[in-house]
Enzyme design. Structure first.
Site, PDB file in Angstrom:
ATOM      1  N   SER A 174      -9.980  -0.511   6.991  1.00 12.86           N
ATOM      2  CA  SER A 174      -9.394  -0.411   5.650  1.00 12.86           C
ATOM      3  C   SER A 174      -8.678  -1.634   5.122  1.00 12.86           C
ATOM      4  CB  SER A 174      -8.445   0.776   5.582  1.00 12.86           C
ATOM      5  OG  SER A 174      -9.182   1.955   5.470  1.00 12.86           O
TER       6      SER A 174
ATOM      7  N   LYS B 222       0.870  -1.174   0.000  1.00 14.72           N
ATOM      8  CA  LYS B 222       0.000   0.000   0.000  1.00 14.72           C
ATOM      9  C   LYS B 222       0.911   1.230   0.000  1.00 14.72           C
ATOM     10  CE  LYS B 222      -3.854   2.019   2.667  1.00 14.72           C
ATOM     11  NZ  LYS B 222      -4.739   1.847   3.832  1.00 14.72           N
TER      12      LYS B 222
ATOM     13  N   SER C 258      -9.658   1.963   2.833  1.00 16.85           N
ATOM     14  CA  SER C 258      -8.785   2.717   1.980  1.00 16.85           C
ATOM     15  C   SER C 258      -7.761   1.855   1.241  1.00 16.85           C
ATOM     16  CB  SER C 258      -8.038   3.763   2.824  1.00 16.85           C
ATOM     17  OG  SER C 258      -7.241   3.137   3.804  1.00 16.85           O
TER      18      SER C 258
HETATM   19  N1  GLN Z   1     -13.309   4.391   6.454  1.00 19.96           N
HETATM   20  C1  GLN Z   1     -12.600   4.781   7.627  1.00 19.96           C
HETATM   21  C2  GLN Z   1     -12.101   6.197   7.486  1.00 19.96           C
HETATM   22  O1  GLN Z   1     -12.349   6.761   6.478  1.00 19.96           O
HETATM   23  C3  GLN Z   1     -11.472   3.823   7.901  1.00 19.96           C
HETATM   24  C4  GLN Z   1     -10.274   4.071   7.073  1.00 19.96           C
HETATM   25  C5  GLN Z   1      -9.100   3.217   7.468  1.00 19.96           C
HETATM   26  O2  GLN Z   1      -9.240   2.194   8.118  1.00 19.96           O
HETATM   27  N2  GLN Z   1      -7.937   3.701   7.118  1.00 19.96           N
HETATM   28  O3  GLN Z   1     -11.482   6.744   8.336  1.00 19.96           O
END
Ligand code: GLN
Length: 489
Positions: A178, A79, A154
């Protein structure tokens, strides 16, 4: 065109050990697949062709002289939130579009020592803020099962790249879901480890008390292999846990006889799609037939995890992201009038809309006068949520339910409504607030799209989760299904 490779890490390692293939051949094939398919998917931000082939050549030499490590010669992706020495690390943001780190994140370093060949960096929501990958400066990534749908976020690029067979494994990070949510949307297996098990050094910070890196792959067995390489104490990360790394693969064969599975009633109420519910219920029946027992439990503050998380995470983000000011590093605007203008315009140009929204919310929640009303209150709710899990774990060994309330949604369908997007995280956020380990594994399909089963464990009980997931994967082949990529003409 059938260019995808659906072999697991374990199968690839075997093929390399037997001399059936070479690391250079695997790496060239992966690069060819990326060339053919990634124009449509957009799962990679950066592909590092030369260095991947150089590492593959070195890996072949190690295999030949008998000094191979468990992942030697297997191409994987990171990532784009993990710093990679000499390789651009953008975090999905214009702010870091020109950032080339001088060092490797601990996770990257450890996977390199385990022999993995880094093929490139995957697409993601900017600074890991999002649930659909639509917040990336580099454009949205597409779901390989249906190019009109999101891969989740994400870590959407990592999930899509694995699901499409571009690579067998990738890293992800999970602050509020994410790793698990994109794994569920793309039909792969992903593990969010206990907070502190995997080093955060060199993992660009979003919300430091919640962020945790983990593996995304085709199976629990592959996640176990990756976690063995990634986990372990890092003296350079003060929140890193001081514990020996378990041999997760050795514990995959555990019996599920008598395993007590808690089913939180709050995870099956309003908002859960009926097709997803049916898949999860069938998977739970399968667990019963393997000897597990099901017990209804309650996690009464589940609904409060959304407001608590969406105060705490932006608050931490607003402080973490204050370092991007156009002076120390990151994007700098052209011809600033004065210092004030330099700060303001660099941040305005460098950050996208969702990141700016989080910085505003977080700064507000931390400002004097509002601190007690928002941040402190959210921290109190966080404590209650952790307490609810602790009481539940007095009578069950693991908790199971859906990873997401629905299947992958259509691109663009939630972008204009941030709160609808935040609701996507209802089953994943509380796990991060409590610092627990959890995983998502493929459990079936609804409307032709993958559905993920979530398993939540007690702190540092990754081995139990991986074992429970592996046993399910020994009896089902949902994790072996691959999308038929229908490329636009
Ligand atoms: N959807 C959540 C956010 O937008 C989690 C994102 C994540 O786990 N990085 O913060």
């Amino acid at each position: 065109m059938s260019v995808t490779d659906s072999r697991s890490l374990t199968e690839l390692a075997q093929a390399l050990a037997n001399g059936d293939t070479s690391s250079v051949a695997l790496t060239e094939a992966a690069l060819t697949r990326i060339d053919a398919l990634d124009g449509a998917l957009n799962s990679f931000i950066t592909v590092d062709r030369e260095s991947a082939l150089r590492d593959a050549t070195a890996a072949d030499a190690r295999i030949a002289d008998g000094s191979a490590a468990p992942l030697t010669g297997i191409p994987i992706a990171h990532k784009d939130i993990f710093c990679t020495r000499g390789l651009r690390t953008s975090c999905g943001s214009r702010m870091l579009d020109n950032f080339t780190p001088p060092y490797d994140a601990t996770v990257v370093e450890r996977l390199r020592s385990a022999g993995a060949v880094v093929i490139g960096k995957t697409n993601m929501d900017e600074f890991a803020m999002g649930s659909s990958n639509e917040n990336s400066f580099y454009g949205p990534c597409k779901n390989p099962w249906d190019l009109n749908r999101v891969p989740g976020g994400s870590s959407g690029g990592s999930a899509a790249a694995v699901a499409a067979g571009l690579v067998a494994a990738a890293t992800g990070t999970d602050t509020g879901g994410s790793i698990r949510q994109p794994a569920a949307f793309c039909g792969i297996t992903g593990l969010k480890p206990t907070y502190g098990l995997v080093s955060r050094l060199g993992m660009i910070a979003y919300a430091s008390s919640l962020d945790q890196g983990g593996p995304m792959a085709r199976s629990a067995e592959d996640c176990a292999l990756l976690l063995e390489a990634m986990a372990g104490h890092d003296p350079r990360d003060s929140t890193s846990a001081q514990r020996p790394v378990a041999n997760y693969r050795e514990q995959l064969a555990q019996s599920l006889d008598g395993l007590r599975i808690g089913i939180p009633k709050e995870y099956f109420g309003e908002g859960l799609d009926s097709g997803v519910a049916a898949v999860i219920e069938a998977a739970l029946k399968e667990y019963e037939s393997m000897g597990a027992t099901l017990h209804e439990i309650s996690l009464p503050r589940t609904a409060l995890s959304i407001p608590a998380y969406y105060v705490i995470a932006p608050a931490e983000a607003s402080t973490n992201l204050s370092r991007y000011d156009g002076v120390r590093y990151g994007h700098r605007c052209d011809n600033p009038k004065d210092l004030e203008d330099l700060y303001t315009r660099s941040r305005e140009e460098g950050f996208g809309a969702e990141v700016q929204r989080r910085i505003l919310v977080g700064t507000y929640a931390l400002s004097s006068g509002y601190y007690d009303a928002y941040y402190k209150k959210a921290q109190q709710v966080r404590r209650f949520i952790a307490g609810d899990f602790a009481s539940a774990f007095e009578s069950v060994d693991v908790i199971a339910g859906p990873t997401t309330p629905g299947i992958a949604f259509a691109l663009g369908s939630k972008t204009s409504d941030p709160t609808a997007m935040y609701l996507e995280d209802i089953y994943t956020l509380s796990v991060n607030l409590a610092g627990l380990p959890a995983m998502s594994l493929p459990a079936g399909f609804s409307q032709g799209m993958p559905v993920g089963l979530q398993l939540i464990g007690q702190h540092f009980e990754e081995a139990r989760l991986l074992g429970a997931a592996h046993q399910f994967q020994q009896r089902s082949d949902w994790h072996r299904q691959t999308p038929k990529l229908e490329l636009p003409a």
